[in-house]
Design a protein around this motif. Structure first.
Motif, short mmCIF file in Angstrom:
data_model
loop_
_atom_site.label_atom_id
_atom_site.label_comp_id
_atom_site.label_asym_id
_atom_site.label_seq_id
_atom_site.Cartn_x
_atom_site.Cartn_y
_atom_site.Cartn_z
N GLU A 178 0.83 -1.21 0.00
CA GLU A 178 0.00 0.00 0.00
C GLU A 178 0.87 1.26 0.00
OE1 GLU A 178 -2.74 -0.08 3.21
OE2 GLU A 178 -3.82 -1.85 2.50
N VAL A 179 1.94 1.25 0.79
CA VAL A 179 2.81 2.42 0.88
C VAL A 179 3.52 2.66 -0.44
CG1 VAL A 179 4.83 3.40 2.02
CG2 VAL A 179 3.12 2.18 3.37
N THR A 180 4.13 1.62 -1.01
CA THR A 180 4.89 1.80 -2.25
C THR A 180 3.99 2.12 -3.43
OG1 THR A 180 4.87 -0.61 -2.57
CG2 THR A 180 6.81 0.36 -1.52
N SER A 181 2.74 1.68 -3.38
CA SER A 181 1.80 2.03 -4.45
C SER A 181 1.42 3.51 -4.38
CB SER A 181 0.55 1.16 -4.34
OG SER A 181 -0.42 1.54 -5.30
N GLU A 182 1.19 4.00 -3.14
CA GLU A 182 0.81 5.40 -2.98
C GLU A 182 2.00 6.34 -3.13
OE1 GLU A 182 -1.03 8.35 0.49
OE2 GLU A 182 -1.05 6.18 0.76
#
Length: 446
Positions: A178-182
């Motif tokens: 989720e973090v790397t996607s955002e």
């Protein structure tokens, strides 16, 4: 918590929950909350309330109305109103713990000082306070919203690190994806994701994540991975010595009438660091000659044979060659000179054969040339812009009439319509052109 700013702005009073939306009262409150317990001038409030637009003559009066509306909603603090006023400014009085963002920071700080099992519920509680984009709908608070988004991402990374320490690899991977996607430029999150995937036994996924991170950092920031990501990815990249030598030469072809040129290439290949340049017009058979000669000489170059189409920038060509040696994207620097240095270092002491087909300029070729003895480079070009120092230049001319007849006869034996054979890359001597050129030259002379 009275003030909720980690999403659309809300006031949670003892009487009710007030959703302020994106109107001007919400903008005034957001501006005051960014400087709690401090005086904010009327000019600052007006600029935030009417950004980029002509300020109305009634701005001061309107501000008084918006402040009055907020005062009606806000409960008193210590027996007095929440919003103080003086001639040129307003002040919002806020008690500790009344803003959800402050509560999130406090929980995060407590988590840092706690042991891993106790950190987990603190971080989860802090992250649960976000209901969307901070100050949602209030554009003048965009910079403050970015800072609070950064806080959430940091807390998420802390949560994933705790999950990883506690052996909860699956949830750690989910958190970090989720973090790397955002926020794909957050290198620490990528490093943690590589670690989490590796710990979960997903080695292939870990390698893909590491390569994806390297690609993003290179394309967006022009940098290579830092030591944390590089360390997390180091064990994933295959060692150079474990990579089988490349065998990239196209299929060999039968050549007729090029024995002198082949002999010339063979003599040139005995030099310490041989470089041969084959030149000639389109369709003369440069590529076919280079491939044929390369196949004959390949046993002398057991450490790899590369065939590269040169219709790309030098940086992309170096990237392709380095990956052909087994280097991962994590190890390939973004700077052209650094890539060229890495390429020369990687092939130093090796015996490789390099065919650079259809080169355009000297600057395109030069960074790709091995610098140490033992390797052979064959370059084909119509007419190379710039001088290649140390190159043996072999210009290709149309075949002699005898060779042309033999070539045409060979084509007739294998093709029902030899006149329809197209002259093109990889064609044996560019049959039609090579066979008919002498006759065309004689006809033109008449």
């Amino acid at each position: 918590m009275l003030f909720r700013i980690l999403g659309p702005i809300e006031l949670h009073t003892p009487a009710a929950v007030h959703q302020l939306g994106a109107g001007k009262p919400a903008t005034v409150l957001a501006t005051l909350l960014q400087q709690p317990n401090a005086w904010v001038t009327v000019d600052q409030l007006a600029e935030a309330t009417w950004p980029g637009a002509a300020m109305p003559a009634s701005a001061s009066a309107n501000l008084k109305t918006y402040v009055w509306q907020l005062r009606r909603l806000l409960p008193d603090l210590d027996g007095a109103g929440r919003i103080d006023r003086r001639a040129d400014a307003y002040r919002l009085r806020v008690a500790p713990g009344e803003v959800d963002a402050d509560r999130a920071r406090s929980l995060g700080a407590s988590a840092l000082a706690a042991p891993p099992p106790a950190r987990l519920p603190l971080l989860r509680e802090a992250l649960s306070l976000w209901r969307g984009r901070p100050y949602c709908g209030v554009e003048p608070a965009a910079s403050a919203a970015l800072a609070l988004t950064e806080l959430r991402l940091e807390l998420s990374e802390q949560l994933a690190e705790v999950q990883l320490e506690l052996g909860d690899h699956t949830n750690a991977v989910g958190t970090l994806r989720e973090v790397t996607s955002e926020a794909p430029l957050r290198e620490p999150a990528w490093a943690l994701l590589v670690r989490a995937l590796t710990a979960a036994g997903q080695r292939t996924e870990a390698l893909l994540a590491a390569r994806r991170a390297a690609e993003i950092l290179r394309s967006e920031l022009g940098v290579t991975p830092g030591p944390v990501l590089a360390a997390a990815s180091h064990s994933l990249a295959p060692p150079l010595t474990d990579v089988s030598p490349r065998r990239e030469l196209p299929r060999d072809v039968r050549l007729i009438g090029r024995a002198p040129e082949i002999a010339h290439i063979r003599r040139a290949a005995t030099a310490p660091a041989p470089l041969v340049l084959l030149t000639g017009p389109p369709g003369i058979g440069k590529t076919a000659l280079a491939v044929h000669a390369a196949h004959q000489l390949a046993p002398n170059f057991p450490d790899g044979q590369f065939f590269v189409h040169m219709r790309q920038p030098a940086g992309a060509l170096l990237d392709r060659l380095l990956r052909g040696l087994g280097l991962s994207l994590l190890r390939i620097p973004p700077d052209l000179d650094e890539r060229a240095s890495l390429w020369r270092s990687s092939v130093a002491g090796r015996r490789i054969l390099l065919v650079l087909d259809d080169a355009l300029t000297r600057d395109q070729v030069w960074p790709l040339l091995p610098a140490t003895p033992g390797s052979l480079t064959l370059v084909t070009a119509r007419s190379l812009a710039g001088h290649l120092d140390g190159a043996t230049r072999i210009p290709l001319h149309p075949l002699s009439p005898t060779a042309a007849k033999s070539l045409y006869a060979a084509a007739s034996a294998t093709h029902p319509n030899p006149a329809g054979i197209a002259a093109g890359r990889g064609n044996p001597g560019a049959l039609l052109l090579a066979a008919t050129a002498p006759a065309m030259q004689r006809r033109a002379a008449v």
